[in-house]
Design an enzyme around this catalytic site. Structure first.
Site, PDB file in Angstrom:
ATOM      1  N   LEU A 449      12.358 -18.193 -41.358  1.00 10.02           N
ATOM      2  CA  LEU A 449      12.956 -18.035 -42.551  1.00 10.02           C
ATOM      3  C   LEU A 449      13.724 -16.691 -42.248  1.00 10.02           C
ATOM      4  O   LEU A 449      13.339 -15.619 -42.080  1.00 10.02           O
ATOM      5  CB  LEU A 449      12.714 -18.114 -43.988  1.00 10.02           C
ATOM      6  CG  LEU A 449      12.096 -19.467 -44.557  1.00 10.02           C
ATOM      7  CD1 LEU A 449      11.615 -19.099 -45.924  1.00 10.02           C
ATOM      8  CD2 LEU A 449      12.998 -20.560 -44.637  1.00 10.02           C
ATOM      9  N   ASP A 450      15.282 -16.631 -42.473  1.00 10.26           N
ATOM     10  CA  ASP A 450      15.975 -15.472 -42.519  1.00 10.26           C
ATOM     11  C   ASP A 450      15.432 -14.322 -43.701  1.00 10.26           C
ATOM     12  O   ASP A 450      14.699 -14.937 -44.648  1.00 10.26           O
ATOM     13  CB  ASP A 450      17.541 -15.646 -42.713  1.00 10.26           C
ATOM     14  CG  ASP A 450      18.174 -16.491 -41.729  1.00 10.26           C
ATOM     15  OD1 ASP A 450      17.621 -16.730 -40.493  1.00 10.26           O
ATOM     16  OD2 ASP A 450      19.201 -17.155 -42.083  1.00 10.26           O
ATOM     17  N   ALA A 451      15.700 -12.978 -43.191  1.00 12.29           N
ATOM     18  CA  ALA A 451      14.983 -12.290 -44.232  1.00 12.29           C
ATOM     19  C   ALA A 451      15.728 -12.267 -45.730  1.00 12.29           C
ATOM     20  O   ALA A 451      14.810 -12.087 -46.684  1.00 12.29           O
ATOM     21  CB  ALA A 451      15.329 -10.916 -43.672  1.00 12.29           C
ATOM     22  N   THR A 453      16.539 -15.217 -47.007  1.00  9.77           N
ATOM     23  CA  THR A 453      16.211 -16.629 -47.583  1.00  9.77           C
ATOM     24  C   THR A 453      14.822 -16.593 -48.105  1.00  9.77           C
ATOM     25  O   THR A 453      13.693 -15.872 -47.538  1.00  9.77           O
ATOM     26  CB  THR A 453      16.348 -17.488 -46.216  1.00  9.77           C
ATOM     27  OG1 THR A 453      17.865 -17.498 -45.999  1.00  9.77           O
ATOM     28  CG2 THR A 453      16.217 -18.854 -47.101  1.00  9.77           C
TER      29      THR A 453
END
Length: 628
Positions: A449-451, A453
């Protein structure tokens, strides 16, 4: 002890101890019994044995005790200790010995400083630059070795700007620069090909003879950026400058062709190598195979791997895997399946096809409308039978920094990731948590997951290559994992309940925001598909916002963010993609609320994470605004 009649003979015995430092110390202790007094050489070899044997603290004690024992250390003994630290990558201890020299009344010289900088050469660039600066403060003249070692440290860490600054200072100091120091600077520019080419220009401007190392480093920088035209131009210009490409140089050029989707040129370079009697190695052939694979020319990739003497089934499993992946990507599932079965049956332990490879084959079969259930079940049974695992009991346990467990299955743990920490940081926290429980820290991240998100992130509780990890990787690669995200977006309103699918290939690259990544729609990109459903529309005086459930069918970088921005409905607070940024929403409104798959025991598994508190509060505020 009668055979060891002199101090010199004892010193030879201490030196022969190598890394057996306890034996070296014993010899020091028994020397007086044999009427032999240890001298500075005796202690120097002993402390080097301590450093080689992993006892640097003992070595420092020896250095400090030498003065008390009326055997004062000299510059040679201190420098030898620092060099031994450098050879063993003990950079911190090298700096400790350097700082100890004044305390034991040994003048610090340029050799000691250079050895300390060299010890920082494995990426400890900040420490290397600090030592270089301290030389100036201590009025120790810096020579070409000082600057070269500092540049090497910056190069290892890919700190190209700092490397170029050191090179500029060396030039300004009036030192006679050589091709070697330029080569180290060029090597630091792996992700900055314009800077690498500028350094080559400076090399020519100073009338220094070009060398193959600097040319190859520049080619590698071009290859990393996919600049295949410039790579080939540089390669073909080398013989004119009487610099003859090595196998590493050709490998970099073929890699550039691979990244530039020029598979035919990659094959041509292999032929050129044979004509110039430069036998291709596995790296060259693997790059050419990968280029064919990207172009879905699995037939050429297979012929290349099968005919090349550099390729063996065991020695280059990666290349054979590339062929299988190419077959799967080209929808030639039968060829991919046949090759994978051959690899499984003939490859030794540790080289069998992994879950990602099998997942690609199952995906190709599914796209060809072939039944994959029997093969998937066979693989699951085979992998699951290798290890006996039980589901871990979790009860919303906190792992630190807001991370908590939400569900578990045999060999699988699902955590709820808060916004603000990376997926890599999550792995460190999980590993640390398991270590405290006395459990294995060999774990594997299955997705990311993106930081910015939040939401569910699954972790395999087994090492890479294990049967358990392979089963979970297969499901992600075969697109059998169902992921549900919640997001708020702005733009032209869509009716409540409307469903749709965004199909747009994506390509990723650096954005204008320093080194951040960004994905854009491109016909040259990778297939990307996102299914969505509008859950609720909020009409505000100047804006319409939509709460949407999104299910990515593929796993590309920033897929959901790029897809919704591409249809004119960017996610709230997504500054990278131009999202609406209201003051009442503190961060990117994107949350993975569910991940569903099949565990290694064959049972359905679903992990859920409720909307984070800050997004719940933002959604509540939006509902109040919409209510008027």
């Amino acid at each position: 002890m009668e055979a060891l009649a002199t101090t010199r003979e004892f010193n030879y015995q201490i030196r022969a101890c190598g890394s057996k430092w306890s034996e070296a110390l014993w010899l020091l202790q028994v020397m007086p019994e044999a009427n032999c007094d240890p001298n500075v050489v005796s202690y120097t070899w002993a402390l080097q044995c301590c450093l080689r044997g992993g006892a640097p603290d003992v070595a420092q004690e020896i250095l400090c005790d030498m003065a008390k024992l009326e055997v004062p250390p000299d510059a040679k003994s201190c420098t030898a200790a620092i060099r031994t630290c450098a050879d063993g990558a003990l950079w911190e201890h090298a700096l400790s010995f350097l700082s100890l020299m004044p305390a034991v009344q040994v003048p610090v010289n340029v050799v000691a400083y250079n050895s300390a900088i060299y010890a920082c050469g494995r990426g400890r660039w900040e420490a290397a630059l600090e030592v270089l600066s301290s030389m100036s403060r201590q009025q120790i003249p810096r020579d070409i070795i000082s600057y070269s070692s500092a540049i090497k440290a910056c190069s290892t860490a890919r700190k190209w700007e700092q490397a170029l600054q050191v090179l500029e200072h060396a030039d300004g100091a009036g030192l006679a620069l050589d091709a070697k120091i330029f080569s180290s600077a060029v090597d630091s520019c792996l992700n900055q090909w314009p800077a690498a080419l500028e350094l080559l220009r400076c090399l020519r401007q100073k009338r220094l003879p070009p060398d193959v190392y600097s040319q190859t480093a520049a080619l590698a920088a071009l290859a990393a950026a996919g600049e295949w035209r410039r790579s080939l131009a540089l390669l073909f210009a080398m013989p004119k400058a009487k610099v003859f490409p090595t196998v590493v140089t050709y490998g970099a050029a073929i890699s550039a062709c691979d990244k530039g989707s020029q598979w035919q040129l990659g094959l041509s370079l292999l032929q050129l190598m044979n004509r110039r009697q430069v036998p291709p190695d596995r790296v060259c052939v693997s790059s050419a195979v990968a280029a064919c694979g990207r172009a879905l020319r699995w037939d050429h990739a297979l012929a290349l791997v099968s005919s090349s003497p550099a390729m063996q089934l065991v020695s280059d499993f990666v290349s054979w895997s590339s062929v299988v992946a190419a077959c799967a990507s080209a929808f030639s599932w039968s060829e991919a399946l046949s090759l994978a079965l051959t690899l499984r049956d003939e490859a030794p332990e540790g080289f069998a096809p992994n879950g990602i490879l099998w997942g690609g084959i199952l995906g190709a079969m599914a796209r060809a409308r072939q039944d994959t259930s029997e093969l998937a079940e066979h693989l699951r049974s085979d992998w699951g039978a290798r290890t006996a695992l039980q589901a871990e009991v979790v009860d919303q346990e906190e792992l630190g920094e807001g991370l908590r467990c939400v569900a578990a299955a045999p060999g699988l743990l699902a955590v709820a990731k808060p916004a603000g920490i990376t997926s890599e940081a999550v792995m460190q926290l999980v590993s640390r948590w398991r270590a405290k429980q006395g459990l294995s820290t060999q774990i594997m991240r299955l997705s990311r997951l993106d930081a910015q998100t939040s939401g569910v992130l699954p972790v395999a509780l087994a090492p890479c290559g294990s049967g358990v990890t392979s089963w979970y990787q297969l499901q992600f690669a075969a697109r059998k994992v169902r992921k549900k995200y919640l997001l708020l977006c702005s733009g032209k309103p869509l009716p409540d309940g409307v469903q749709g699918t965004i199909v747009a290939p994506l390509v990723s690259g650096p954005s204008t925001e320093q080194s951040a990544m960004k994905s854009v729609w491109s016909s040259a990109g990778k297939e990307a598909r996102t299914v969505y459903k509008v859950l609720r529309t909020f009409t505000l005086p100047l804006q319409t916002l939509m709460l949407v459930q999104a299910e990515p069918q593929t796993g590309r970088t920033h897929q959901i963010r790029a897809h919704f921005a591409g249809i004119g409905r960017p996610i709230l607070c997504d500054r990278t993609y131009g999202g609406f940024d209201p003051s009442w929403c503190p961060r990117l409104f994107l949350h993975c609320r569910q991940v569903a798959l099949q565990d290694v025991a064959g049972r359905p598994f679903a992990a859920e994470a409720p909307l984070s508190a800050e997004l719940q509060e933002a959604l509540g505020h939006l509902q109040d605004l919409a209510a008027g």
